[in-house]
Design a protein around this motif. Sequence first.
Motif, PDB file in Angstrom:
ATOM      1  N   ALA A 139      46.989  34.762  38.398  1.00  0.00           N
ATOM      2  CA  ALA A 139      47.734  35.594  38.347  1.00  0.00           C
ATOM      3  C   ALA A 139      49.109  35.138  38.282  1.00  0.00           C
ATOM      4  O   ALA A 139      49.792  34.319  39.222  1.00  0.00           O
ATOM      5  CB  ALA A 139      47.554  36.698  39.336  1.00  0.00           C
ATOM      6  N   ILE A 189      50.374  43.983  43.340  1.00  0.00           N
ATOM      7  CA  ILE A 189      49.822  43.995  41.998  1.00  0.00           C
ATOM      8  C   ILE A 189      49.115  42.690  41.790  1.00  0.00           C
ATOM      9  O   ILE A 189      47.917  42.568  41.131  1.00  0.00           O
ATOM     10  CB  ILE A 189      50.799  44.369  41.033  1.00  0.00           C
ATOM     11  N   GLU A 190      49.782  41.351  42.321  1.00  0.00           N
ATOM     12  CA  GLU A 190      49.232  40.228  41.778  1.00  0.00           C
ATOM     13  C   GLU A 190      47.802  40.026  42.475  1.00  0.00           C
ATOM     14  O   GLU A 190      46.972  39.616  41.982  1.00  0.00           O
ATOM     15  CB  GLU A 190      50.159  39.065  42.314  1.00  0.00           C
ATOM     16  N   THR A 195      52.003  38.206  33.778  1.00  0.00           N
ATOM     17  CA  THR A 195      50.841  38.513  33.097  1.00  0.00           C
ATOM     18  C   THR A 195      49.706  37.619  33.903  1.00  0.00           C
ATOM     19  O   THR A 195      49.872  37.342  35.213  1.00  0.00           O
ATOM     20  CB  THR A 195      50.736  37.801  31.630  1.00  0.00           C
ATOM     21  N   THR A 196      48.550  37.466  33.211  1.00  0.00           N
ATOM     22  CA  THR A 196      47.516  36.743  34.016  1.00  0.00           C
ATOM     23  C   THR A 196      46.986  35.612  32.983  1.00  0.00           C
ATOM     24  O   THR A 196      47.174  35.893  31.867  1.00  0.00           O
ATOM     25  CB  THR A 196      46.260  37.585  34.550  1.00  0.00           C
ATOM     26  N   GLU A 213      40.548  42.326  40.888  1.00  0.00           N
ATOM     27  CA  GLU A 213      39.938  42.976  39.751  1.00  0.00           C
ATOM     28  C   GLU A 213      39.201  41.899  38.865  1.00  0.00           C
ATOM     29  O   GLU A 213      38.073  42.147  38.437  1.00  0.00           O
ATOM     30  CB  GLU A 213      40.901  43.807  38.808  1.00  0.00           C
ATOM     31  N   TRP A 214      39.718  40.769  38.564  1.00  0.00           N
ATOM     32  CA  TRP A 214      39.036  39.588  37.885  1.00  0.00           C
ATOM     33  C   TRP A 214      37.780  39.441  38.544  1.00  0.00           C
ATOM     34  O   TRP A 214      36.839  39.202  37.923  1.00  0.00           O
ATOM     35  CB  TRP A 214      39.899  38.331  37.665  1.00  0.00           C
ATOM     36  N   ALA A 237      41.368  45.466  45.871  1.00  0.00           N
ATOM     37  CA  ALA A 237      40.349  45.433  44.766  1.00  0.00           C
ATOM     38  C   ALA A 237      38.680  45.541  45.004  1.00  0.00           C
ATOM     39  O   ALA A 237      38.055  45.742  44.151  1.00  0.00           O
ATOM     40  CB  ALA A 237      40.932  44.523  43.753  1.00  0.00           C
ATOM     41  N   GLN A 256      46.000  42.482  43.519  1.00  0.00           N
ATOM     42  CA  GLN A 256      45.178  43.360  42.730  1.00  0.00           C
ATOM     43  C   GLN A 256      44.491  42.782  41.543  1.00  0.00           C
ATOM     44  O   GLN A 256      43.117  42.708  41.400  1.00  0.00           O
ATOM     45  CB  GLN A 256      45.640  44.764  42.294  1.00  0.00           C
ATOM     46  N   LYS A 257      45.101  42.232  40.702  1.00  0.00           N
ATOM     47  CA  LYS A 257      44.777  41.528  39.483  1.00  0.00           C
ATOM     48  C   LYS A 257      43.588  40.408  39.674  1.00  0.00           C
ATOM     49  O   LYS A 257      42.657  40.247  39.186  1.00  0.00           O
ATOM     50  CB  LYS A 257      45.838  40.983  38.632  1.00  0.00           C
ATOM     51  N   SER A 258      43.997  39.686  40.839  1.00  0.00           N
ATOM     52  CA  SER A 258      43.319  38.813  41.123  1.00  0.00           C
ATOM     53  C   SER A 258      41.816  39.099  41.699  1.00  0.00           C
ATOM     54  O   SER A 258      40.889  38.666  41.213  1.00  0.00           O
ATOM     55  CB  SER A 258      43.678  37.898  42.245  1.00  0.00           C
ATOM     56  N   ARG A 273      49.840  40.088  48.737  1.00  0.00           N
ATOM     57  CA  ARG A 273      48.620  39.678  47.996  1.00  0.00           C
ATOM     58  C   ARG A 273      47.326  39.839  48.760  1.00  0.00           C
ATOM     59  O   ARG A 273      46.374  40.112  48.195  1.00  0.00           O
ATOM     60  CB  ARG A 273      48.943  38.021  47.739  1.00  0.00           C
TER      61      ARG A 273
END
Length: 324
Positions: free
Chosen positions: A276, A143-144, A308-309, A150-151, A187, A146-148, A180
């Motif tokens: 992230a 998930i970390e 969170t991010t 997606e940003w 993403a 992915q969040k990176s 990661r």
Amino acid sequence: MFKKVPAALAAGLLTLVLTACGGGDAGSGGGSDRITLGFSQVGAESGWRTANTKSVQEAAKEAGIDLKFSDAQQKQENQIKAIRSFIQQKVDAIAFSPVVESGWDTVLKEVKDAGIPVILTDRAVDSADTSLYRTFIGSDFVIEGQKSGEWLVKEYEGESGPVNIVELQGTTGSAPANDRKKGFGEAIAADPKFKIIASQTGDFTRAKGKEVMEAFLKAHKDIDVLFAHNDDMGLGAIEAIEGAGLKPGTDIKIITIDAVRDGMQALADGKINFIAECSPLLGPQLMDLVKKAVKGEQIPQRVLTEETTFTPEQAKTALPDRKY
Ligand code: GYE
């Protein structure tokens, strides 16, 4: 009138009560009823790791647990040695943060045969037999990633490519490096304009991050983005980028993971663009799980940390209260 209880009998009763309380009754006065926990740490490779070590040591003290702490200096063989020595010392529980994912089955079977509960903290193992450990507490590294990613996809929305990315991976074979990379890759696969033009390990350290980034900069003149698997490698890379006469955060956009104080400062200063979060403060939850495991109580197979991010603005707000 009550007859006085003879001293020897009273002492016997006391022992019985203490024993009945179980080994996990922290703070019940020391002695043999205290839990001894063997903890094998990965090393001291990053700000994250230092904060994690502090969290574990402070939480053990707080919980009245005797901690046998061993630093493996990023070497699996050292962790295996430490675990075997914990078995010999007959500790009540073993917790460790496996430097890499594979190669643990033999030693974990030895621990299981000795009847000692094992708790994985921070990083996972790839053992098919999940009965070799009681639980795994830590982040979801996929998930970390992915969040990176997606940003990044949002950041370049509507722009034409290519977007050339270099990647600084964590320790080869470690769960956070594997996951990661996977999450980030998934993403950015949303748009073929994103291209990872170079990807190499920086071993989660600042020094290696700098060294590898210097090599990337020599080999590629057209780097748009750096994705570093932790803050420390990103911070090393910033030195390399500045050394090459470029502006980190502007000429090359930088995404990292962890959100330790130095990373957050660089984010607030505009040298990093997005972080992230990955929380190192696992100590208190770990001690709770250790107590329960030693008492033979039910515990969940997986305990996830909340994360969170941060954007530069959010980093500015969060920095004054950042504990690590
Ligand atoms: O991100 C990195 C550290 O396993 C989550 O290890 C941990 C990682 C962390 O060296 O900074």
